[in-house]
Design a protein around this motif. Structure first.
Motif, PDB file in Angstrom:
ATOM      1  N   ASN A   1      -8.026   8.834  -2.687  1.00 38.99           N
ATOM      2  CA  ASN A   1      -7.630  10.083  -2.984  1.00 38.99           C
ATOM      3  C   ASN A   1      -6.056  10.151  -3.102  1.00 38.99           C
ATOM      4  OD1 ASN A   1     -10.116  11.031  -3.541  1.00 38.99           O
ATOM      5  ND2 ASN A   1     -10.488  11.763  -1.803  1.00 38.99           N
ATOM      6  N   HIS A   2      -5.646   9.784  -2.152  1.00 35.59           N
ATOM      7  CA  HIS A   2      -3.891   9.797  -1.919  1.00 35.59           C
ATOM      8  C   HIS A   2      -3.193   9.130  -2.965  1.00 35.59           C
ATOM      9  CE1 HIS A   2      -0.506  10.475   0.482  1.00 35.59           C
ATOM     10  NE2 HIS A   2       0.012   9.190   0.470  1.00 35.59           N
ATOM     11  N   LEU A   3      -3.790   7.932  -3.257  1.00 35.36           N
ATOM     12  CA  LEU A   3      -3.171   7.005  -4.236  1.00 35.36           C
ATOM     13  C   LEU A   3      -3.049   7.741  -5.815  1.00 35.36           C
ATOM     14  CD1 LEU A   3      -4.284   3.249  -3.952  1.00 35.36           C
ATOM     15  CD2 LEU A   3      -1.919   4.435  -3.880  1.00 35.36           C
ATOM     16  N   VAL A   4      -4.389   8.310  -6.049  1.00 30.11           N
ATOM     17  CA  VAL A   4      -4.587   9.067  -7.233  1.00 30.11           C
ATOM     18  C   VAL A   4      -3.603  10.332  -7.116  1.00 30.11           C
ATOM     19  CG1 VAL A   4      -6.082  10.590  -8.414  1.00 30.11           C
ATOM     20  CG2 VAL A   4      -6.987   8.637  -7.521  1.00 30.11           C
ATOM     21  N   ASN A   5      -3.308  11.153  -6.182  1.00 30.94           N
ATOM     22  CA  ASN A   5      -2.473  12.196  -6.220  1.00 30.94           C
ATOM     23  C   ASN A   5      -0.944  11.588  -6.202  1.00 30.94           C
ATOM     24  OD1 ASN A   5      -4.399  13.980  -5.650  1.00 30.94           O
ATOM     25  ND2 ASN A   5      -4.237  13.899  -3.453  1.00 30.94           N
ATOM     26  N   VAL A   6      -0.776  10.432  -5.521  1.00 33.76           N
ATOM     27  CA  VAL A   6       0.866  10.148  -5.787  1.00 33.76           C
ATOM     28  C   VAL A   6       0.910   9.691  -7.141  1.00 33.76           C
ATOM     29  CG1 VAL A   6       2.259   8.104  -4.840  1.00 33.76           C
ATOM     30  CG2 VAL A   6       0.822   9.235  -3.311  1.00 33.76           C
ATOM     31  N   LEU A   7       0.195   8.800  -7.700  1.00 33.43           N
ATOM     32  CA  LEU A   7       0.310   8.161  -9.287  1.00 33.43           C
ATOM     33  C   LEU A   7       0.025   9.233 -10.290  1.00 33.43           C
ATOM     34  CD1 LEU A   7      -1.003   4.737  -8.253  1.00 33.43           C
ATOM     35  CD2 LEU A   7       1.533   5.468  -8.459  1.00 33.43           C
ATOM     36  N   ASN A   8      -0.665  10.313  -9.912  1.00 30.31           N
ATOM     37  CA  ASN A   8      -0.885  11.466 -11.034  1.00 30.31           C
ATOM     38  C   ASN A   8       0.468  11.816 -11.694  1.00 30.31           C
ATOM     39  OD1 ASN A   8      -2.308  13.058 -12.429  1.00 30.31           O
ATOM     40  ND2 ASN A   8      -2.608  14.569 -10.890  1.00 30.31           N
ATOM     41  N   GLY A   9       0.307  11.714 -13.132  1.00 30.63           N
ATOM     42  CA  GLY A   9       1.441  12.311 -13.963  1.00 30.63           C
ATOM     43  C   GLY A   9       2.401  11.242 -14.036  1.00 30.63           C
ATOM     44  N   ASN A  10       2.276  10.145 -13.617  1.00 28.22           N
ATOM     45  CA  ASN A  10       2.990   8.921 -14.249  1.00 28.22           C
ATOM     46  C   ASN A  10       2.380   8.175 -15.574  1.00 28.22           C
ATOM     47  OD1 ASN A  10       4.689   8.834 -12.058  1.00 28.22           O
ATOM     48  ND2 ASN A  10       3.647   7.259 -10.829  1.00 28.22           N
ATOM     49  N   GLU A  11       3.094   8.052 -16.485  1.00 28.95           N
ATOM     50  CA  GLU A  11       2.804   7.745 -17.779  1.00 28.95           C
ATOM     51  C   GLU A  11       2.271   6.226 -17.674  1.00 28.95           C
ATOM     52  OE1 GLU A  11       6.490   5.647 -20.143  1.00 28.95           O
ATOM     53  OE2 GLU A  11       6.581   7.604 -20.062  1.00 28.95           O
ATOM     54  N   ASN A  12       2.860   5.409 -16.684  1.00 30.61           N
ATOM     55  CA  ASN A  12       2.384   4.245 -16.393  1.00 30.61           C
ATOM     56  C   ASN A  12       1.757   3.948 -15.085  1.00 30.61           C
ATOM     57  OD1 ASN A  12       1.699   1.346 -16.719  1.00 30.61           O
ATOM     58  ND2 ASN A  12       3.618   0.656 -17.212  1.00 30.61           N
ATOM     59  N   PRO A  13       1.048   4.346 -14.542  1.00 27.58           N
ATOM     60  CA  PRO A  13       0.639   4.409 -13.063  1.00 27.58           C
ATOM     61  C   PRO A  13       0.532   2.911 -12.501  1.00 27.58           C
ATOM     62  CG  PRO A  13      -1.249   5.074 -14.284  1.00 27.58           C
ATOM     63  CD  PRO A  13      -0.446   4.864 -15.326  1.00 27.58           C
ATOM     64  N   SER A  14       1.296   2.623 -11.439  1.00 19.26           N
ATOM     65  CA  SER A  14       1.115   1.335 -10.880  1.00 19.26           C
ATOM     66  C   SER A  14       1.450   1.390  -9.699  1.00 19.26           C
ATOM     67  CB  SER A  14       2.008   0.287 -11.637  1.00 19.26           C
ATOM     68  OG  SER A  14       3.458   0.619 -11.650  1.00 19.26           O
ATOM     69  N   PHE A  15       1.000   0.263  -8.823  1.00 18.62           N
ATOM     70  CA  PHE A  15       1.422   0.238  -7.382  1.00 18.62           C
ATOM     71  C   PHE A  15       1.457  -1.088  -6.997  1.00 18.62           C
ATOM     72  CE2 PHE A  15      -3.036   0.735  -7.025  1.00 18.62           C
ATOM     73  CZ  PHE A  15      -3.476  -0.116  -5.941  1.00 18.62           C
ATOM     74  N   THR A  16       2.161  -1.546  -5.959  1.00 20.02           N
ATOM     75  CA  THR A  16       2.352  -2.975  -5.168  1.00 20.02           C
ATOM     76  C   THR A  16       1.567  -2.929  -4.161  1.00 20.02           C
ATOM     77  OG1 THR A  16       4.535  -3.024  -6.163  1.00 20.02           O
ATOM     78  CG2 THR A  16       4.004  -4.688  -4.329  1.00 20.02           C
ATOM     79  N   ILE A  17       0.736  -3.910  -3.671  1.00 17.89           N
ATOM     80  CA  ILE A  17       0.189  -4.209  -2.500  1.00 17.89           C
ATOM     81  C   ILE A  17       1.021  -5.301  -1.726  1.00 17.89           C
ATOM     82  CG2 ILE A  17      -1.761  -5.315  -1.566  1.00 17.89           C
ATOM     83  CD1 ILE A  17      -3.656  -4.661  -3.806  1.00 17.89           C
ATOM     84  N   ARG A  18       1.270  -4.936  -0.588  1.00 21.01           N
ATOM     85  CA  ARG A  18       1.891  -5.674   0.369  1.00 21.01           C
ATOM     86  C   ARG A  18       0.893  -5.911   1.719  1.00 21.01           C
ATOM     87  NH1 ARG A  18       6.077  -3.169   3.109  1.00 21.01           N
ATOM     88  NH2 ARG A  18       6.697  -5.094   3.798  1.00 21.01           N
ATOM     89  N   ALA A  19       0.328  -7.224   1.520  1.00 12.76           N
ATOM     90  CA  ALA A  19      -0.808  -7.578   2.702  1.00 12.76           C
ATOM     91  C   ALA A  19      -0.010  -8.315   3.638  1.00 12.76           C
ATOM     92  CB  ALA A  19      -2.052  -7.972   2.093  1.00 12.76           C
ATOM     93  N   ASP A  20      -0.345  -8.269   4.685  1.00 11.76           N
ATOM     94  CA  ASP A  20      -0.100  -9.187   5.777  1.00 11.76           C
ATOM     95  C   ASP A  20      -0.531 -10.476   5.513  1.00 11.76           C
ATOM     96  OD1 ASP A  20       1.291  -9.499   8.769  1.00 11.76           O
ATOM     97  OD2 ASP A  20      -0.530 -10.710   8.809  1.00 11.76           O
ATOM     98  N   GLU A  21      -0.100 -11.699   5.734  1.00 11.27           N
ATOM     99  CA  GLU A  21      -0.615 -12.925   5.549  1.00 11.27           C
ATOM    100  C   GLU A  21      -2.011 -13.211   6.343  1.00 11.27           C
ATOM    101  OE1 GLU A  21       2.131 -16.187   6.232  1.00 11.27           O
ATOM    102  OE2 GLU A  21       1.982 -15.667   8.555  1.00 11.27           O
ATOM    103  N   ASN A  22      -2.190 -12.418   7.316  1.00 15.12           N
ATOM    104  CA  ASN A  22      -3.334 -12.675   8.187  1.00 15.12           C
ATOM    105  C   ASN A  22      -4.308 -11.427   8.001  1.00 15.12           C
ATOM    106  OD1 ASN A  22      -2.603 -14.902   9.488  1.00 15.12           O
ATOM    107  ND2 ASN A  22      -1.352 -13.834  10.621  1.00 15.12           N
TER     108      ASN A  22
END
Length: 132
Positions: free
Chosen positions: A83-104
């Motif tokens: 829900n939080h990601l949908v709210n943050v990306l709502n309204g963007n014409e090209n919704p995208s995000f980056t995943i930064r995952a720890d190597e472990n």
């Protein structure tokens, strides 16, 4: 006067050479398939060039090794992440995000976030180490 040929052509086909070829192919594929599966253990993460690393997305999802999720450095519970990601990306014409995952980080945590991107048709980037 009828002349007979001394050399008669045999109409039989010998399968002995064919079975040898099939046996050799079977051995070849068995050896190469086992070599491929063993080499998959040594996986190294790709490195990005500086031009690729400069792309900025409106949201960044960080996954720590203990399974905590952060969206733009704000801790979010796993149940509220979608829900939080949908709210943050709502309204963007090209919704995208980056995943930064720890190597472990656990792989299923990364796949969970990738599933959210697939469900909502978000573009996705996975952060890598920048080459120097």
């Amino acid at each position: 006067m009828e002349l007979k040929r001394r050399n008669k052509v045999s109409a039989e086909f010998s399968m002995a050479s064919m079975t040898d070829i099939i046996f050799l192919l079977l051995i070849f594929f068995m050896i190469t398939s086992s070599a491929i599966s063993q080499s998959a253990i040594d996986v190294k993460l790709p490195k990005a060039t500086s031009e690729q690393a400069n792309a900025q997305d409106p949201a960044t999802v960080t996954i720590t090794k203990d399974g905590k999720y952060f969206v733009n450095d704000e801790e979010i519970a796993k149940e509220q992440l979608e829900n939080h990601l949908v709210n943050v990306l709502n309204g963007n014409e090209n919704p995208s995000f980056t995943i930064r995952a720890d190597e472990n980080a656990i792989h299923k945590d990364v796949v969970f976030v990738m599933g959210i991107a697939e469900t909502h048709h978000f573009n996705l980037a996975i952060a890598t180490i920048t080459e120097e």
